[in-house]
Design a protein around this motif. Structure first.
Motif: not given
Ligand code: BYC
Length: 320
Positions: A1-27
């Motif tokens: 995975m390229s560093p930009t992909d990883e950064a995009a995934l990390q920011s999607a994860f951070d946004a989900a946590i910030g919005a109180d969404e649930r993280i699921e096994p495949r995420d």
């Protein structure tokens, strides 16, 4: 995975946590988040199955058929909680065998509370009232944990724990209102279980290695000290209603804080128990290893049956 992909995934994860969404096994999730969940859920699962031992000790000696039936149901519930939790941990990519191996070899912990002995029948009541009471205080917020499978498992666990807490309270009430010897037995059990129950919440926040990060990830919703304080405030009026005292001369209402002040916890005792030097550490682990070895034939038979079913051709109606 390229560093930009990883950064995009990390920011999607951070946004989900910030919005109180649930993280699921495949995420996608950060490695540290996954590792923290595996550690906490595994410890929790281990606590449930080790926790069966101190209470099971009294099944054959319960004082009536009613008490025996209730206690058996409770101990079976703990086994069920272990199963939900091992399943939740498996969604993170670890196997149950691996986790049990870590428990048996001392590489993963279980709750300190289960390293104390159950000396009298009243201990069954004290465990229900205090240990299950502490567990509920800690676990209700886990129903809002950011990891979906853990949060969902907690909903059912908490419902069952609340039945467990009430059976303990009712048992202690019967003893407290019984003969002077029964009352004394109930008081002695509360005296022995009170301080270890406060330790269940973990070290003070200032010394808690994982709290800050776990709270930022919304795995934990409150610090250890806040939940411990909440538990003390719940127990004080319940102890009064039971006609029992809590063994702490420093326990008193603090008008300014709107909470009870309480005495110093002996953290050196907690550290000793965590190091394996509690009164029952050795007994609990050796009993668990023995139960695992004696259950090997059941696991082998279940696996052989599953293989046979998988190999057999399906019937027309889909049954094998
Ligand atoms: N016992 O950074 P901290 C039940 C460890 S079962 C042993 O605050 P964390 C029931 C901690 O693991 C109840 N170890 O950790 C069953 C860490 O060590 P590691 C079980 C403890 O995770 C049958 C180190 O100390 N409930 O109800 O942020 C019958 C530093 O701590 C303990 C759960 O497992 C302890 N008491 O917070 C009846 C609930 N406390 O891992 C009843 C889920 C701390 O770095 N777990 N440690 O080696 C949690 O909520 C959290 O894991 C804790 C600790 C609040 C327990």
């Amino acid at each position: 995975m390229s560093p930009t992909d990883e950064a995009a995934l990390q920011s999607a994860f951070d946004a989900a946590i910030g919005a109180d969404e649930r993280i699921e096994p495949r995420d996608w999730m950060p490695d540290g988040y996954r590792a923290t969940l595996i550690r906490q859920i595994a410890q929790h699962a281990h606590s449930e199955i080790i926790g069966m031992q101190p209470e099971a000790n009294w099944i054959t000696r319960a004082p009536s058929l009613r008490r025996k039936a209730i206690l058996m149901a409770k101990v079976q519930d703990e086994a069920g909680h272990g199963l939900y939790l091992y399943s939740a941990a498996e969604t993170l990519g670890v196997s149950r065998d691996e986790l049990l191996d870590k428990l048996h070899s001392g590489r993963q912990k279980y709750s300190s509370i289960f390293n104390y002995p159950t000396l009298t029948w009243a201990d069954v009541g004290a465990i229900g009232w205090l240990v299950d009471g502490a567990a509920i205080t800690n676990q209700v917020p886990l129903c809002r944990c950011s990891y979906g499978p853990y949060a969902r498992a907690m909903v059912r666990v908490c419902k069952e724990e609340s039945f467990h807490q009430r059976q303990g309270y009712e048992l202690l009430l019967a003893l407290s209102r019984g003969t002077p010897a029964q009352h004394a037995m109930a008081q002695d059990a509360v005296d022995r279980w009170w301080w270890p129950s406060l330790m269940m919440f973990g070290p003070p926040d200032a010394e808690s290695a994982h709290s800050a990060q776990s709270m930022a990830w919304k795995i934990k919703r409150h610090g250890n000290d806040e939940l411990r304080q909440r538990f003390v405030d719940i127990c004080v009026p319940q102890a009064e209603a039971l006609g029992l005292t809590l063994p702490d001369p420093d326990l008193r209402w603090n008008e300014e804080r709107g909470s009870h002040d309480f005495g110093e916890i002996d953290w050196s005792e907690f550290q000793q128990v965590l190091k394996g030097n509690g009164p029952c550490n050795e007994q609990r682990i050796s009993q668990r290893r023995r139960a695992h070895e004696e259950g090997a034939w059941v696991r082998e038979a279940a696996a052989a049956y599953a293989r046979k079913r998988a190999a057999a051709p399906s019937n027309e109606d889909g049954r094998r």
